[in-house]
Structures are given as C-alpha cells and as structure tokens.
Design an enzyme around this catalytic site. Structure first.
Site, PDB file in Angstrom:
ATOM      1  N   GLY A  48      43.161  40.500  36.635  1.00  0.00           N
ATOM      2  CA  GLY A  48      41.721  40.702  36.107  1.00  0.00           C
ATOM      3  C   GLY A  48      40.737  40.110  36.594  1.00  0.00           C
ATOM      4  O   GLY A  48      40.445  40.651  37.675  1.00  0.00           O
ATOM      5  N   GLU A  83      52.322  40.065  30.879  1.00  0.00           N
ATOM      6  CA  GLU A  83      51.082  39.337  30.899  1.00  0.00           C
ATOM      7  C   GLU A  83      51.147  38.266  29.775  1.00  0.00           C
ATOM      8  O   GLU A  83      50.739  38.726  28.533  1.00  0.00           O
ATOM      9  CB  GLU A  83      49.906  40.221  30.812  1.00  0.00           C
ATOM     10  CG  GLU A  83      49.720  41.242  31.805  1.00  0.00           C
ATOM     11  CD  GLU A  83      48.259  41.871  31.956  1.00  0.00           C
ATOM     12  OE1 GLU A  83      47.698  41.511  33.261  1.00  0.00           O
ATOM     13  OE2 GLU A  83      47.753  42.209  30.888  1.00  0.00           O
ATOM     14  N   GLU A 109      44.868  42.296  24.859  1.00  0.00           N
ATOM     15  CA  GLU A 109      43.607  42.432  24.312  1.00  0.00           C
ATOM     16  C   GLU A 109      43.150  43.543  23.181  1.00  0.00           C
ATOM     17  O   GLU A 109      42.597  43.333  22.441  1.00  0.00           O
ATOM     18  CB  GLU A 109      42.226  42.385  25.322  1.00  0.00           C
ATOM     19  CG  GLU A 109      42.264  41.052  26.079  1.00  0.00           C
ATOM     20  CD  GLU A 109      41.722  41.162  27.715  1.00  0.00           C
ATOM     21  OE1 GLU A 109      41.199  42.275  27.898  1.00  0.00           O
ATOM     22  OE2 GLU A 109      42.040  40.026  28.377  1.00  0.00           O
ATOM     23  N   LYS A 159      38.222  45.198  33.064  1.00  0.00           N
ATOM     24  CA  LYS A 159      37.842  44.902  31.801  1.00  0.00           C
ATOM     25  C   LYS A 159      36.453  45.645  31.540  1.00  0.00           C
ATOM     26  O   LYS A 159      36.042  46.481  32.116  1.00  0.00           O
ATOM     27  CB  LYS A 159      38.322  43.526  31.287  1.00  0.00           C
ATOM     28  CG  LYS A 159      39.527  43.204  31.794  1.00  0.00           C
ATOM     29  CD  LYS A 159      39.989  41.888  31.113  1.00  0.00           C
ATOM     30  CE  LYS A 159      41.493  41.503  31.740  1.00  0.00           C
ATOM     31  NZ  LYS A 159      41.839  40.083  30.941  1.00  0.00           N
ATOM     32  N   HIS A 197      47.549  46.695  26.219  1.00  0.00           N
ATOM     33  CA  HIS A 197      47.158  45.224  26.926  1.00  0.00           C
ATOM     34  C   HIS A 197      47.051  44.346  25.607  1.00  0.00           C
ATOM     35  O   HIS A 197      46.770  44.789  24.655  1.00  0.00           O
ATOM     36  CB  HIS A 197      45.872  45.693  27.655  1.00  0.00           C
ATOM     37  CG  HIS A 197      45.571  44.399  28.099  1.00  0.00           C
ATOM     38  ND1 HIS A 197      44.859  43.194  27.742  1.00  0.00           N
ATOM     39  CD2 HIS A 197      45.492  44.008  29.806  1.00  0.00           C
ATOM     40  CE1 HIS A 197      44.537  42.288  28.629  1.00  0.00           C
ATOM     41  NE2 HIS A 197      44.896  42.806  29.813  1.00  0.00           N
ATOM     42  N   SER A 235      45.945  35.203  35.237  1.00  0.00           N
ATOM     43  CA  SER A 235      45.309  34.236  36.390  1.00  0.00           C
ATOM     44  C   SER A 235      46.122  34.275  37.496  1.00  0.00           C
ATOM     45  O   SER A 235      46.158  32.961  38.352  1.00  0.00           O
ATOM     46  CB  SER A 235      45.231  32.770  35.498  1.00  0.00           C
ATOM     47  OG  SER A 235      44.785  32.649  34.457  1.00  0.00           O
ATOM     48  N   ASN A 282      42.302  45.238  36.892  1.00  0.00           N
ATOM     49  CA  ASN A 282      42.072  45.736  35.489  1.00  0.00           C
ATOM     50  C   ASN A 282      40.576  45.011  35.423  1.00  0.00           C
ATOM     51  O   ASN A 282      40.373  43.781  35.307  1.00  0.00           O
ATOM     52  CB  ASN A 282      42.799  44.878  34.497  1.00  0.00           C
ATOM     53  CG  ASN A 282      42.092  45.102  33.173  1.00  0.00           C
ATOM     54  OD1 ASN A 282      41.146  45.915  32.891  1.00  0.00           O
ATOM     55  ND2 ASN A 282      42.774  44.778  32.018  1.00  0.00           N
ATOM     56  N   GLY A 331      42.988  35.018  31.811  1.00  0.00           N
ATOM     57  CA  GLY A 331      41.731  34.276  31.555  1.00  0.00           C
ATOM     58  C   GLY A 331      41.723  32.863  31.419  1.00  0.00           C
ATOM     59  O   GLY A 331      40.556  32.479  31.169  1.00  0.00           O
TER      60      GLY A 331
HETATM   61  P1  13P Z   1      43.095  37.602  34.320  1.00  0.00           P
HETATM   62  O1  13P Z   1      43.555  37.833  35.736  1.00  0.00           O
HETATM   63  O2  13P Z   1      41.670  37.199  34.402  1.00  0.00           O
HETATM   64  O3  13P Z   1      43.816  36.238  33.567  1.00  0.00           O
HETATM   65  O4  13P Z   1      43.346  38.795  33.344  1.00  0.00           O
HETATM   66  C1  13P Z   1      44.744  39.374  33.529  1.00  0.00           C
HETATM   67  C2  13P Z   1      44.855  40.708  32.788  1.00  0.00           C
HETATM   68  O5  13P Z   1      44.555  40.619  31.693  1.00  0.00           O
HETATM   69  C3  13P Z   1      44.890  41.848  33.366  1.00  0.00           C
HETATM   70  O6  13P Z   1      45.167  43.054  32.733  1.00  0.00           O
END
Ligand code: 13P
Length: 249
Positions: free
Chosen positions: A231, A166, A98, A10, A96, A210, A8, A172
């Site tokens: 991510g 997640e 977010e 983003k 997701h 992460s 992803n 993140g």
């Molecule tokens: P990170 O790997 O940056 O923690 O993000 C995970 C994520 O939200 C994937 O959709």
C-alpha cells in the site's frame, strides 16, 4: 511462477502524480523479465485506461481495486467486471479489508465478484486477514479458514488466483507482521486451499501490511511468502523499487 508483487494505490494520487509514478516504474521494469518478475499495479479506476496504455510492452500489468459482478445494469456508481476486462485490465482485487470494513462487503458478495471476475478473464487477488481483537482472542486461523472456505469453496479457477494475507492490524499502521507470524499464516492458508482442491504449491500467497524496504527482505525470505501487496510504500517509486529488489535481488 509463484513470485508476484503488487501495488495497491488505494484512493491516492492526482492524475499527474499517477502518470509520473507509472513512468518511473515502467522505466525500471524494462530491466525485468516478463515471466519471472510479474508485477501488478492497482490504480484508482479513473486512471486505469491510461495505465493500461503506459504499461503496454512491460512486465507490469494493471488491476482494478474493485469491480461489480455482471456486465451492464442500473447500478449507479458501479463499474462491472466485464467493463473492466474490456478496458485491457488483467486483474482485480476482491475482499480487501477496507471493502469488508467500510463498505460492508460480505462473503456471499465477494464470492459472486470473484467468480464473475474469472468468468470475464480477470485474474483475482483475493484478500483475507484477521483484525487485532480476533488475533488477541486466538481466532486468527478460524477467521482465515472462514474467509477462504466461504468464498473459494466452489467453481474457482485456481490458475487465475492469488491470495493476499493482510492482517488488518498491520495495514497502514506501520506495524508489520513479524516474518514468523507471516510464515505461520501463509502456511496455514496453503493447507486450507489444498483442502479446497487447489494446486496449493502453485498459488501465489502475498503478504500485505506495512511492507517497507526495511522489512521486505526478511518477510519475503519465508518459504510460504511468495510476494507482497504493497500500500503506502508503493506510492513512491524508489521505495516500491527497493521492495521489488528485496523480492528478486
Ligand atoms: P499498507 O502497505 O499501506 O499497510 O497497505 C497494505 C494494503 O492494504 C495493501 O492492499
């Protein structure tokens, strides 16, 4: 085949950077098999069409990070599931954290998105996960159950669905779930989707939060972890390739 890996991106990367990264992945994925090394890249919308062209004849497929239910309409700034599918995109992310957190997306909308995506022949990665306060209050299982039941209770095509666990506190932050925490959540998720009528053993359940080359192998070794949704570490070809090697050896 249950194993699945996804990136992803983003809201990251300029066009040249996106192209370079995808070239490198296409090159590496030439060594992989179509049926056993299924990998999805979720770039920003504006790179989707070029990405679809670049991965042609590769075990990589392309997904959209979001989509609006329906075909056409007066919804300025939105892109429909039908338009996404018509561009050769195969997958879409729904739910997701977010989108839930910053864009106020609630279960009713997520269910509409998921069912419409599948109607348009898009496969869905449905994302769920608890926040830190929810975990600290001991509500993790209740939240996961709610997010599953509210969106997957009717009309789902289980053959075109993957689930991503997640935990919001791991996204993140550099703090990943421990392998035991991931396994516990994944096995719970599998039991809930079985209650909902899914062929639970064949649904890929991906871990996200992460994931890095350093922690991926141990997490992927858990029996109910079928892959990852990556991510930050997917923005660098070498680290995403290292995560793929952790999954497939
Ligand atoms: P990170 O790997 O940056 O923690 O993000 C995970 C994520 O939200 C994937 O959709």
């Amino acid at each position: 085949m249950r194993h699945l890996l996804a990136a992803n991106w983003k809201m990251h990367l300029y066009p040249g950077q996106a192209r370079d990264l995808l070239y490198k992945l296409v090159k590496h994925w030439e060594t992989y098999q179509w049926d056993t090394h299924q990998t999805i890249i979720f770039p920003p919308y504006i790179y989707l069409r070029e990405a679809v062209e670049l991965v042609r004849n590769s075990p990589l497929s392309i997904g959209a990070q979001n989509g609006y239910p329906g075909e056409f309409g007066a919804f300025t700034g939105e892109i429909s599931m039908a338009q996404i599918a018509a561009c050769g995109v195969r997958w879409v992310l729904v739910g997701h954290s977010e989108r839930r957190q910053y864009f106020g997306e609630v279960s009713a909308l997520l269910q509409e998105k998921l069912l419409d995506a599948q109607r348009r022949n898009l496969s869905v990665v449905y994302c769920i996960g608890e926040t830190l306060p929810q975990r600290q209050r001991g509500e993790t299982f209740a939240i996961l159950r709610q997010q599953l039941v509210e969106v997957l209770s009717s009309g789902v095509d289980w053959t075109n669905l993957a689930i991503a666990y997640e935990p919001v506190w791991a996204i993140g932050t550099g703090v990943n779930a421990t392998p035991a925490q991931a396994q516990e959540a994944h096995s719970f998720i599998r039991s809930v989707v079985a209650e909902l009528g899914a062929p639970a053993d064949s649904i890929p359940i991906l871990y996200g939060g992460s994931l890095k080359p350093e922690n991926a192998r141990e997490i992927f070794q858990q029996p109910d972890v079928d892959g990852g949704l990556v991510g930050g570490a997917s923005l660098d070809a070498a680290s995403f390739i290292a995560i793929a090697s952790a999954l497939w050896g």
